[in-house]
Design an enzyme around this catalytic site. Structure first.
Site, PDB file in Angstrom:
ATOM      1  N   GLU A   1     -18.517  23.002 -15.202  1.00  0.00           N
ATOM      2  CA  GLU A   1     -18.874  21.672 -15.714  1.00  0.00           C
ATOM      3  C   GLU A   1     -18.029  20.573 -15.082  1.00  0.00           C
ATOM      4  O   GLU A   1     -18.523  19.503 -14.723  1.00  0.00           O
ATOM      5  CB  GLU A   1     -18.709  21.617 -17.226  1.00  0.00           C
ATOM      6  CG  GLU A   1     -19.781  22.380 -17.969  1.00  0.00           C
ATOM      7  CD  GLU A   1     -19.571  22.299 -19.466  1.00  0.00           C
ATOM      8  OE1 GLU A   1     -20.427  21.740 -20.151  1.00  0.00           O
ATOM      9  OE2 GLU A   1     -18.529  22.802 -19.948  1.00  0.00           O
TER      10      GLU A   1
ATOM     11  N   TYR B   1      -9.488  -6.245  12.495  1.00  0.00           N
ATOM     12  CA  TYR B   1      -8.875  -5.806  11.257  1.00  0.00           C
ATOM     13  C   TYR B   1      -8.966  -6.888  10.181  1.00  0.00           C
ATOM     14  O   TYR B   1      -8.779  -8.072  10.454  1.00  0.00           O
ATOM     15  CB  TYR B   1      -7.398  -5.460  11.480  1.00  0.00           C
ATOM     16  CG  TYR B   1      -6.782  -4.842  10.247  1.00  0.00           C
ATOM     17  CD1 TYR B   1      -6.936  -3.499   9.975  1.00  0.00           C
ATOM     18  CD2 TYR B   1      -6.109  -5.632   9.321  1.00  0.00           C
ATOM     19  CE1 TYR B   1      -6.411  -2.939   8.816  1.00  0.00           C
ATOM     20  CE2 TYR B   1      -5.584  -5.074   8.159  1.00  0.00           C
ATOM     21  CZ  TYR B   1      -5.741  -3.729   7.916  1.00  0.00           C
ATOM     22  OH  TYR B   1      -5.239  -3.187   6.763  1.00  0.00           O
TER      23      TYR B   1
ATOM     24  N   ASN C   1      -2.046  -2.400  13.289  1.00  0.00           N
ATOM     25  CA  ASN C   1      -3.494  -2.163  13.308  1.00  0.00           C
ATOM     26  C   ASN C   1      -3.862  -0.860  14.009  1.00  0.00           C
ATOM     27  O   ASN C   1      -4.684  -0.092  13.506  1.00  0.00           O
ATOM     28  CB  ASN C   1      -4.210  -3.336  13.985  1.00  0.00           C
ATOM     29  CG  ASN C   1      -4.100  -4.622  13.195  1.00  0.00           C
ATOM     30  OD1 ASN C   1      -3.566  -4.630  12.081  1.00  0.00           O
ATOM     31  ND2 ASN C   1      -4.590  -5.725  13.745  1.00  0.00           N
TER      32      ASN C   1
ATOM     33  N   THR D   1     -38.299  28.482  -9.641  1.00  0.00           N
ATOM     34  CA  THR D   1     -38.587  27.115  -9.227  1.00  0.00           C
ATOM     35  C   THR D   1     -38.876  26.392 -10.530  1.00  0.00           C
ATOM     36  O   THR D   1     -39.417  26.984 -11.466  1.00  0.00           O
ATOM     37  CB  THR D   1     -39.795  26.987  -8.279  1.00  0.00           C
ATOM     38  OG1 THR D   1     -40.949  27.493  -8.932  1.00  0.00           O
ATOM     39  CG2 THR D   1     -39.555  27.734  -6.978  1.00  0.00           C
ATOM     40  N   HIS D   2     -38.518  25.134 -10.613  1.00  0.00           N
ATOM     41  CA  HIS D   2     -38.721  24.359 -11.840  1.00  0.00           C
ATOM     42  C   HIS D   2     -38.053  25.039 -13.042  1.00  0.00           C
ATOM     43  O   HIS D   2     -38.512  24.881 -14.177  1.00  0.00           O
ATOM     44  CB  HIS D   2     -40.203  24.165 -12.155  1.00  0.00           C
ATOM     45  CG  HIS D   2     -41.023  23.657 -11.007  1.00  0.00           C
ATOM     46  ND1 HIS D   2     -41.313  22.324 -10.848  1.00  0.00           N
ATOM     47  CD2 HIS D   2     -41.601  24.296  -9.958  1.00  0.00           C
ATOM     48  CE1 HIS D   2     -42.065  22.182  -9.753  1.00  0.00           C
ATOM     49  NE2 HIS D   2     -42.245  23.354  -9.198  1.00  0.00           N
TER      50      HIS D   2
ATOM     51  N   LYS E   1     -16.641  29.609 -29.598  1.00  0.00           N
ATOM     52  CA  LYS E   1     -17.117  29.076 -28.315  1.00  0.00           C
ATOM     53  C   LYS E   1     -16.366  29.639 -27.106  1.00  0.00           C
ATOM     54  O   LYS E   1     -15.175  29.873 -27.166  1.00  0.00           O
ATOM     55  CB  LYS E   1     -16.951  27.543 -28.289  1.00  0.00           C
ATOM     56  CG  LYS E   1     -17.843  26.797 -29.237  1.00  0.00           C
ATOM     57  CD  LYS E   1     -19.319  26.915 -28.892  1.00  0.00           C
ATOM     58  CE  LYS E   1     -19.699  26.264 -27.584  1.00  0.00           C
ATOM     59  NZ  LYS E   1     -19.649  24.819 -27.582  1.00  0.00           N
TER      60      LYS E   1
ATOM     61  N   ASN F   1     -16.554  28.179 -23.328  1.00  0.00           N
ATOM     62  CA  ASN F   1     -17.216  27.099 -22.584  1.00  0.00           C
ATOM     63  C   ASN F   1     -16.962  27.181 -21.085  1.00  0.00           C
ATOM     64  O   ASN F   1     -15.830  27.418 -20.675  1.00  0.00           O
ATOM     65  CB  ASN F   1     -16.697  25.757 -23.097  1.00  0.00           C
ATOM     66  CG  ASN F   1     -17.062  25.523 -24.543  1.00  0.00           C
ATOM     67  OD1 ASN F   1     -18.121  25.956 -24.993  1.00  0.00           O
ATOM     68  ND2 ASN F   1     -16.181  24.881 -25.284  1.00  0.00           N
TER      69      ASN F   1
ATOM     70  N   GLN G   1      -7.417  -2.058   3.850  1.00  0.00           N
ATOM     71  CA  GLN G   1      -6.326  -1.325   3.198  1.00  0.00           C
ATOM     72  C   GLN G   1      -6.862  -0.427   2.082  1.00  0.00           C
ATOM     73  O   GLN G   1      -6.238   0.555   1.700  1.00  0.00           O
ATOM     74  CB  GLN G   1      -5.309  -2.308   2.638  1.00  0.00           C
ATOM     75  CG  GLN G   1      -4.091  -1.631   2.040  1.00  0.00           C
ATOM     76  CD  GLN G   1      -3.016  -2.636   1.708  1.00  0.00           C
ATOM     77  OE1 GLN G   1      -2.530  -3.374   2.558  1.00  0.00           O
ATOM     78  NE2 GLN G   1      -2.657  -2.705   0.434  1.00  0.00           N
TER      79      GLN G   1
ATOM     80  N   LYS H   1      -7.955   4.050   2.115  1.00  0.00           N
ATOM     81  CA  LYS H   1      -7.262   5.339   2.008  1.00  0.00           C
ATOM     82  C   LYS H   1      -7.375   6.006   0.655  1.00  0.00           C
ATOM     83  O   LYS H   1      -7.534   7.222   0.550  1.00  0.00           O
ATOM     84  CB  LYS H   1      -5.781   5.148   2.380  1.00  0.00           C
ATOM     85  CG  LYS H   1      -5.580   5.133   3.886  1.00  0.00           C
ATOM     86  CD  LYS H   1      -4.194   4.691   4.239  1.00  0.00           C
ATOM     87  CE  LYS H   1      -4.257   3.601   5.309  1.00  0.00           C
ATOM     88  NZ  LYS H   1      -4.776   2.300   4.822  1.00  0.00           N
TER      89      LYS H   1
ATOM     90  N   SER I   1       0.834  -1.196   0.000  1.00  0.00           N
ATOM     91  CA  SER I   1       0.000   0.000   0.000  1.00  0.00           C
ATOM     92  C   SER I   1       0.866   1.243   0.000  1.00  0.00           C
ATOM     93  O   SER I   1       0.365   2.357   0.087  1.00  0.00           O
ATOM     94  CB  SER I   1      -0.885   0.001   1.240  1.00  0.00           C
ATOM     95  OG  SER I   1      -0.075  -0.077   2.394  1.00  0.00           O
TER      96      SER I   1
END
Lengths: 461, 461, 461, 461
Positions: free
Chosen positions: B292, B319, B112, B157-158, B285, B287, B324, B327, B25
């Site tokens: 996004e 454990y 551990n 709204t909507h 363009k 963008n 492992q 993380k 790891s």
């Protein structure tokens, strides 16, 4: 308004019949009726207090709402196909009972703030119900721990025997785990305990309402501070679902251990018949259905959580119809968690432990190896070297099919002179466990200390 | 121990080379090196304080550990393929530097409890970094709100125009949203701020360690109360991931609104060139890449959350190697959230608003309809009836292609005599907004009051 | 174009430095370089064939592209911070090598169709790599099945012993499971095997290109039929991730069984040391790290799947920058699946079975109860009644601590006269298994038949 | 067997009442009754054909089963609280109707293979229903495409206007997308179309059954090849859920576009009133509830998928009670997908397009910039240079507030002499679209060709 939509004024075409069914949330949200009516009563009383409506109007509306509540509670209420949701169903019936004055109820509010308020009231209650059930389960772990403080047992990492523990320690591990769950639910509660009512559609209202007064009537600790956010926010629902997922995950860990520990190969524990079922074809089977079903339900909680997180992804402010989908997963999560917490407590309380088998197994598998290593360390051998020596000792025993207690002094000396000086043979599961005197360790002393603390904690619940 | 596994004593076959890579790891957890070394230093000092090792041994180990840290920090450290994880890498190098005494470091602890401690230290720091960045973002919303208190805007709204608001109100909605996020992260912090070190493998240790002292050295508020639970628990990581998901969801809502509001059809806002990119084929363009990409990252957070919840489903105590995998998703969530919070703050600070367009659009779309209805209600028309009257009024105007201000008294009277009495024509976006004086409403008065409160809150951050 | 963005023409402000890093996908997508260059070569050759560019231009570009590929492959390529993505990195370097004519490469295409094409080429290769590895794993199951056709073993439902089976049957169950995975991956392959190149940004191109010719060069079976869909579509990536999740789920089921079956309580199987690790503190431990880590990785796959599904939720057509987030989860899923498939095959091949223990355990636990019931049914007892009789028989034996073979005729008659007629005592695990002659059953005959079929199937792989 | 559990023989304690409710799946799985009874009839007929039971027994059972089916269908069936599941409910009632001979029905099968068979029959039917509805939706897109082949429209990337397209092209993009969904569902169908019946509990059966004959009666194309796998396998259900998620994701993309395109700022399309609702407070609102609700339901599908994937993670072979949780998410996904597919088709069919507005907007925003660049390329300007020239041209026009058609020759020459030679001014949305003659492009020619192909495809549906 009977028979007409609350919003039909400017529309020229009728709603598509499929759409009507599709949009309707009544079958799901009727469950909110108590919160809805309670909220309406507080709202309408406030309207009268603030002179927005007349006292007699308020009185009539309150009386009517109570009648509606009575009808729903006793099953006499006739829900109509055209009632879009619980709010409309209540108001429609209110109109039937008290006439046009019912139309004053919706003054200074919108369904947007109304449903958010109802839903928060529901989630608050659900949270408290669940924390109560978790507390109940914790008490079962506490009781089992007290009962099994002198039961020695293997503990596991990687499902391989690790070190001897007192079985109480295992039960108490779950006590701690569920304690965090209560804490998490209560933190979530704080963020739920904020009243959106008075936000109206999204901008607030033109009427001189008194939000704090309504909040105090409904048991909310605070009022929301931004009307746009207040109607767009479903964080409290997502957070509730997350807390449910976390608790369900804990229950799944417990369930998995029960399935394994009650397998005939482990035979460490037994579930009473009352929590098992048999097979329709194999007459000898006794299956741990309850823990399996609990484990199987984990996915449902994670699914509901994802469902709501997905819904909110990229959702513009403020209210959007997508949000109607917020209730079904939450209601189901609530029901299911209540069910599996209740069953888990009953099942754990009735769990039988095979003490003899556990005791015997605690003596096998070289589980005191770390104690041997630690004793070498106390003779100043660096831990890493001690670990290696004991590793070789284990291999030596395995090759000969013997255990530590079978080793002769000569053999020990042959491996390493220091081994003969540390009393390898007198290490028992009990002495091993009781060596772990550090806070949180598995010694009788540490466990007893923790149990005393718990008893103090429990008094404060 | 150089070149040998920490556990190779009883093994007869070497590890499969693929397995070595698979199990390792290090590439992920080397990031924990500071926490790891800090934790080791506190641990070894405590061992000396408790007379478990000699002072001079402790001094040598501490010196060595500091040298290792220095080497890693400045990039001089040579990670080996055979270093399984950061703990082993550090200890291997320590042995090279100070010799066999390094083997005493692992006295009274296990990987551990060590890794659980390191990881919690990391998560605590990450949490504070993130809450700092959220606070920073909240300040940007606060500043924009102050700047745009007199900018009138449609609200939605909507995604349909709803009511006129002051644009400050929209910025402040996000302030509130992110305020909840800070609160949630800090609640999660409390549950992370518990030190597992001293739980050893899972049972506690045979040595007379002082866990509270180590905790105080490492800045932990409490020590864990059950060693079995302490090494099996990754709730703090899941909860951190959930908090990240929730914040990312909020950022996705903001990002969606920015994408829509900066579209050429809306043209309500503009992102500076610095936050946009062009097209490799369409030269015209511009963008909104940044919002996004922020929106697109939401799924990543939800995915990490599911990843860890799935991992823990049905995992027996204590454990297991599965853990492992805890993380990598957390580290990525941390990095990504830091990145999108930082960018969001910069982008929001530089956001340009087209006030004129928003002002003009606030006058369109009959957004003061609810105000008309409310005025009717003040003449004692039940809200439901008022709503219907105004609904018809809207349709009337739409059919004629006119707005409320174009209506003649005769037309108004024709629709409903009361309409002529309430000053339909003098309703402006501004007067509409400023009617919303309720707490949390969009009136200048309500917004200013909230801003004052905020300023007090900010002082306490 | 060196040092300038491909799209900087109309921009007045430089990109924010953080944004540059944030937008850049190079660190992730450089992995696509082979596909990218292969695609470009086919594209540019087609441009020349269609007289859109000159032959000599094409030749120069092809030569340059090959040089770029060589540089990247041998590590000589200098990636720049300002290279936004692999496409730009390649083109930037191409320009450095062959000059301005490089600018002709991008004629009649856009990054939108280019990246979609590269990505599909990658996914196609990854799919074939994975199906190859699954086939390899299936062969291991096949071999183990042949080896263990005469190993009798308990089978389990609910982790409780159910019926005796031949262990070959267990291995072959996984063969079938993974066979479905191959089929699913290949179906997904069909939908991936469609070339978007030629869709340009989203509308198609003004140049007389020959898409079919390019497709044939690149090994695509078909060209996409709608340019808008072609650049907006990432279904193939989601489907690939789903197929990975499904396969990983199967591996997690296998891993779970290995963890349980190699536990010391089961001791039915043993993993060679090469696939295990020890403990840094408990010298006696031998931990099944590899299956645990495989099991732990399941969540990662599900997380990646959710990540991409969330990304696509509510995403408008056609290309949006969110889609840049599509590659990282897929690359990781690919790598991880390759890794766990490879390890699983090696590990399964080396798996050791304790035949004696399994044989002995097959005789315990009343696992032939269903055979007793079936024999009663053959005497015309309705199955439900037979099931009940045998249920009582099991209880009788359990109460006395005996097994079926210990029962006397008198006892049998006492329970039910028919029980004495059916030879309860001569039921062995072997005879029980070999009674299951139905297709797919666990009899030697059924298993052998299936193995013969498999051998035919394998020839066609 | 009335009133007793199918497996109660060896149990001494009654089931816990909560457990009974918890374990019971009847409320969910009664939906399988038709499949269940159909399967039982085929099974029992086979038993008679194979002389395992008598013809007259078979006849009685078949008659009884048909009566039970009739009762359930017409609502006369009395489900009991103690009926664990649909299988037990049917058999209990069968016993009441035809007496003890009913007990013969369960000969040579188990609930494990029975429920797997029922469930697959259900999923097969559901799959075909859904593919039928998708085909129906595709036809709507096809019809709208034919209607709008001459409607010019902007297309979008990043929600910014990109290039002019024929609106037909947009409709047809969805046709292609949903075509993949059908293909995916049908591939999944193949893997579902395998009969597990005859696998019994997990090992096969002692009786000389004829599985192929039963399969042919029930319309299965194949029988499962490994009894252990057959009862443990729920891949078909997960895959069905994945297909649903994918289709729902497509519907969410469509829904998002409809919400945006019908916003008042875009006003490109209009939903008929029949698919919208109003606001309970804002009389002027017309809200796109149907697309919003469709979009909101996406999460539900993803949640169901995660639910089942989580359930299967680490689940040992063969049957485990966890698997009872497989049906509810699938039934809900099926219902919801049927509902949103049906509504989407109706809504799309009734969608109104504002052709004039789209036409006008197609002329704005420099959407023909790529065509200008391409014309420069045809004069041998490398594309990258052409792109830059046009970028500057756009900026020039923006600064002056003019469009391409307003540019004078002098201006053009000033920018770049070649610009004056390529007819910038005569570029229209129509000529731009019709330049895209490549396969899959947006020219009238390409679209018409595709429509002709579609018409052929549709004939084969």
């Amino acid at each position: 308004m009977t028979g007409k939509k609350a919003w039909s004024g400017r529309f020229t075409e009728p709603t598509h019949p499929l759409v009507e069914r599709f949009n309707a949330s009544l079958s799901v949200d009727k469950r909110l009726y108590r919160s809805d009516i309670k909220g309406s009563i507080a709202h309408v009383k406030m309207l009268a207090r603030q002179k927005i409506i007349l006292n007699k109007e308020s009185t009539a509306i309150v009386r009517g709402l109570k009648e509606v509540e009575r009808e729903i509670t006793c099953g006499a209420f006739g829900f109509h196909d055209r009632d879009e949701d619980i709010h409309m169903a209540v108001e429609r019936r209110l109109t039937e009972i008290i006439g046009a004055v019912a139309g004053k109820l919706h003054t200074a509010r919108s369904r947007n703030d109304q449903v958010a308020t109802d839903f928060r009231m529901y989630v608050k209650e659900a949270t408290l119900e669940i924390t109560g059930l978790i507390r109940n389960l914790q008490q079962v772990f506490y009781k089992q721990a007290k009962k099994h403080i002198d039961t020695l047992s293997p503990s596991y990492t990687h499902l391989q025997p690790a070190q001897p523990i007192r079985l109480a320690h295992w039960f108490l591990a779950y006590y701690e785990m569920f304690d965090r769950d209560v804490s998490r639910f209560l933190d979530s509660y704080k963020r739920t305990d904020v009243m959106p009512l008075g936000s109206a559609a999204l901008a607030g209202t033109n009427f001189p309402i008194d939000r704090e007064w309504v909040a105090s009537q409904l048991g909310f600790s605070a009022v929301s501070r931004n009307s746009l956010d207040a109607v767009a926010d479903r964080d409290f629902a997502v957070e509730f679902l997350f807390c449910c997922s976390m608790t369900a995950t804990h229950l799944s860990r417990l369930a998995e251990e029960l399935v394994i520990f009650t397998s005939s190969e482990f035979s460490a524990m037994e579930l009473p018949d009352a929590f098992c079922t048999g097979s329709s074809i194999m007459p000898q089977k006794k299956n741990p259905d309850v823990p399996e079903l609990i484990r199987g339900k984990t996915g449902r909680f994670n699914g509901h959580l994802i469902s709501l997180l997905t819904l909110l992804k990229g959702l513009p402010l403020a209210y959007n119809k997508d949000m109607q989908e917020d209730k079904e997963p939450l209601f189901d999560a609530h029901d299911q968690l209540v069910s599996i917490l209740t069953l888990s407590a009953d099942m754990l309380g009735a769990l039988r432990v095979d003490k003899e088998r556990l005791a015997k197994r605690s003596e096998q598998g070289f589980m005191t190896a770390v104690d041997v290593a630690d004793r070498l360390v106390m003779l100043s051998v660096p831990f890493r070297s001690a670990h290696e020596i004991v590793g070789r000792l284990v291999r030596h025993c395995e090759d000969r099919g013997i255990t530590f207690t079978d080793l002769t002094d000569a053999e020990l000396k042959g491996m390493d002179p220091k081994l003969a000086r540390i009393g390898v043979g007198d290490l028992t599961p009990e002495s091993s466990a009781d060596g772990k005197k550090s806070v949180g360790g598995t010694s009788r002393q540490s466990i007893s200390a923790r149990i005393k603390e718990m008893e103090k904690e429990m008094k404060k619940w």
